[in-house]
Design an enzyme around this catalytic site. Structure first.
Site, PDB file in Angstrom:
ATOM      1  N   LYS A 107       1.439  25.595 -17.232  1.00  0.00           N
ATOM      2  CA  LYS A 107       2.794  25.712 -17.045  1.00  0.00           C
ATOM      3  C   LYS A 107       3.619  25.606 -18.316  1.00  0.00           C
ATOM      4  O   LYS A 107       4.829  26.319 -18.327  1.00  0.00           O
ATOM      5  CB  LYS A 107       3.466  24.425 -16.025  1.00  0.00           C
ATOM      6  CG  LYS A 107       2.669  24.566 -14.661  1.00  0.00           C
ATOM      7  CD  LYS A 107       3.401  23.730 -13.569  1.00  0.00           C
ATOM      8  CE  LYS A 107       2.738  24.061 -12.053  1.00  0.00           C
ATOM      9  NZ  LYS A 107       1.386  23.453 -12.062  1.00  0.00           N
TER      10      LYS A 107
HETATM   11  C1  LIG Z   1       0.794  23.885 -11.074  1.00  0.00           C
HETATM   12  C2  LIG Z   1      -0.718  24.027 -10.999  1.00  0.00           C
HETATM   13  C3  LIG Z   1      -1.481  24.857 -10.118  1.00  0.00           C
HETATM   14  C4  LIG Z   1      -0.932  25.680  -9.136  1.00  0.00           C
HETATM   15  O1  LIG Z   1      -0.212  26.611  -9.762  1.00  0.00           O
HETATM   16  P1  LIG Z   1       0.622  27.591  -8.785  1.00  0.00           P
HETATM   17  O2  LIG Z   1       1.356  28.435  -9.624  1.00  0.00           O
HETATM   18  O3  LIG Z   1       1.621  26.496  -8.262  1.00  0.00           O
HETATM   19  O4  LIG Z   1      -0.139  28.183  -7.519  1.00  0.00           O
HETATM   20  C5  LIG Z   1      -2.799  24.769 -10.625  1.00  0.00           C
HETATM   21  N1  LIG Z   1      -3.587  23.968 -11.567  1.00  0.00           N
HETATM   22  C6  LIG Z   1      -2.650  23.375 -12.466  1.00  0.00           C
HETATM   23  C7  LIG Z   1      -3.461  22.467 -13.161  1.00  0.00           C
HETATM   24  C8  LIG Z   1      -1.381  23.268 -12.140  1.00  0.00           C
HETATM   25  O5  LIG Z   1      -0.670  22.450 -12.871  1.00  0.00           O
END
Ligand SMILES: *Cc1c(COP(=O)(O)O)cnc(C)c1O
Length: 463
Positions: A107
């Site tokens: 993110k």
């Molecule tokens: C947020 C997250 C996900 C999921 O991603 P989305 O975009 O919500 O589908 C998967 N793995 C990790 C480590 C995350 O932080």
């Protein structure tokens, strides 16, 4: 570029207004009016690639020079000069490491950029905002880190009490900036998400505190994530692999934001064959791809908490597309989902939009642990539980002659207990976070109650 709401009745907005609004006023999500083609010749470092891939979505609302500086500043915070390096896993199967940013999860790729973008847009308009967001773990810390130095942004992050890892929680609660507040809610991630949505639907409150969103409903995050699909394909090709049959990606999925960005890269012309949607035991999406019906169940806690989600909010953007961009139809379907707990898509919609591109896989906790152990034993690499779900999906759907790239969404040290149990070795935090467990925490525990949460937000916003 103009942006329209998936529910069809909010005003059409330009790029800056879309980013600052987050959710549309009709409860929908903003999408661009068209999917532009990617620029023909893209090359250069990650920041250059990012500016090139994103510029068609921004148009003339930010100058080319300013966009280039925003990208350079955002990606300078990553510990690897390639930003999202591709590493080999096994024959024909690679991992794209998306966890070299400040908070060790994918993110950061979007949120480091979003922080810089907010500052730029608010500065030029002389405005201020209060960001409210729900997190199942990683969004919160990445969002806080992205905006902790912004002078025009305050941020309130809600997370489910007791349902995020110690590292995730401390990354949020140990940031000592006056513009940051963390709330531990007595409930699940979906409860947190509902509270945020309720604040946005409370028009008077939303206006007074100038609420904005950074969870993956914000268009700028989806847009920024499109970039690394292009980067991955470039790196696969640079390794001498043929990409003539396209490249497939396996994506550990929760809110459907990451994998939707892959779908958008494909709309822009990236040679992408399959997108594998990987779920843990919270497998609403896997069941959807098997039965063509979206049916909610209760959330169960797993080793991969950032995917402990039953309602994948970004799926709405794909649904809108499948409905021929009919906002009324999309609204009806989602109302049915709310009231009856389920909705189905038509066979022709499935064949046109989903069957050619999407594959699905599920991975329970035992399989997750086995995958972490297996990758460690065969390659010496430590992977986190979310990435493990992706690796299982990648192996399940790998085809001869088509490179498979699993998105490695978090650093193993973010989930040290699960990794240690599987490998008998404890992954270490990178140097810049080594004192995380010595820093004091700041957090407020709040009931799953809208009025109580709004009172906290109002206290921080001061308006
Ligand atoms: C947020 C997250 C996900 C999921 O991603 P989305 O975009 O919500 O589908 C998967 N793995 C990790 C480590 C995350 O932080």
């Amino acid at each position: 570029m103009h942006y329209v709401s998936t529910r069809g009745s909010a005003p059409v907005l330009g790029f800056a207004d879309t980013v600052l609004a987050g959710l549309a006023t009709d409860g929908g999500l903003y999408v661009p009016e068209i999917w532009p083609a990617a620029p023909q010749h893209i090359s250069g470092d990650y920041a250059r690639l990012a500016a090139d891939v994103m510029s068609p979505y921004i148009g003339d609302e930010i100058s080319a020079d300013a966009l280039a500086s925003l990208c350079t500043a955002a990606y300078a915070t990553f510990r690897d000069p390639r930003v999202t390096p591709l590493v080999p896993l096994e024959q024909g199967h690679w991992m794209l490491e998306l966890f070299h940013g400040p908070t060790l999860a994918f993110k950061d790729v979007a949120l480091q950029f979003l922080g810089k973008l907010f500052d730029h847009l608010l500065e030029s308009r002389d405005e201020r905002i209060t960001i409210v967001g729900a997190t199942s773990g990683d969004t919160g810390s990445a969002a806080i880190d992205g905006v902790k130095n912004c002078s025009r942004v305050k941020i309130v992050i809600l997370y489910p009490h007791g349902r995020v890892s110690d590292v995730q929680r401390r990354q949020m609660t140990t940031v000592n900036s006056p513009n940051v507040m963390t709330l531990a809610i007595d409930g699940t991630f979906d409860d947190c998400q509902d509270l945020v949505k309720a604040m946005f639907n409370h028009a008077e409150f939303r206006e007074r505190h100038r609420l904005s969103a950074v969870n993956s409903i914000n268009w700028a995050r989806i847009m920024a994530q499109v970039v690394y699909y292009f980067s991955a394909i470039q790196q696969v090709a640079a390794n001498g692999e043929s990409i003539g049959n396209g490249v497939s990606f396996s994506v550990p999925t929760g809110n459907f934001g990451n994998v939707l960005s892959g779908w958008i890269a494909k709309q822009m012309g990236a040679p992408i064959r399959h997108l594998v949607v990987g779920s843990n035991s919270n497998d609403i999406l896997t069941r959807f791809f098997e039965t063509h019906e979206m049916r909610a169940r209760d959330v169960v806690p797993t080793l991969s908490p950032s995917m402990d989600i039953q309602v994948s909010s970004n799926f709405e953007r794909l649904l809108f597309e499948m409905n021929g961009r009919d906002g009324g139809l999309t609204t009806e379907q989602l109302q049915r989902f709310r009231s009856a707990g389920a909705f189905a898509v038509e066979a022709d919609q499935y064949e046109t939009w989903l069957a050619p591109t999407f594959r699905a896989a599920r991975c329970d906790d035992a399989q997750t642990a086995a995958m972490i152990r297996d990758v460690f034993e065969s390659t010496g690499q430590m992977i986190d539980p979310h990435t493990a779900v992706g690796v299982l999906g990648g192996r399940t759907h790998q085809e001869d002659g088509v490179p498979m790239v699993t998105l490695a969404t978090a650093h193993a040290a973010k989930f040290p207990d699960a990794v240690e149990r599987a490998t008998s070795r404890r992954p270490e935090l990178p140097a810049h976070m080594a004192d995380l467990f010595d820093r004091p925490e700041r957090v407020t525990r709040v009931a799953n109650d809208l009025a109580a949460v709004e009172a906290e937000v109002a206290a921080l916003s001061g308006l």
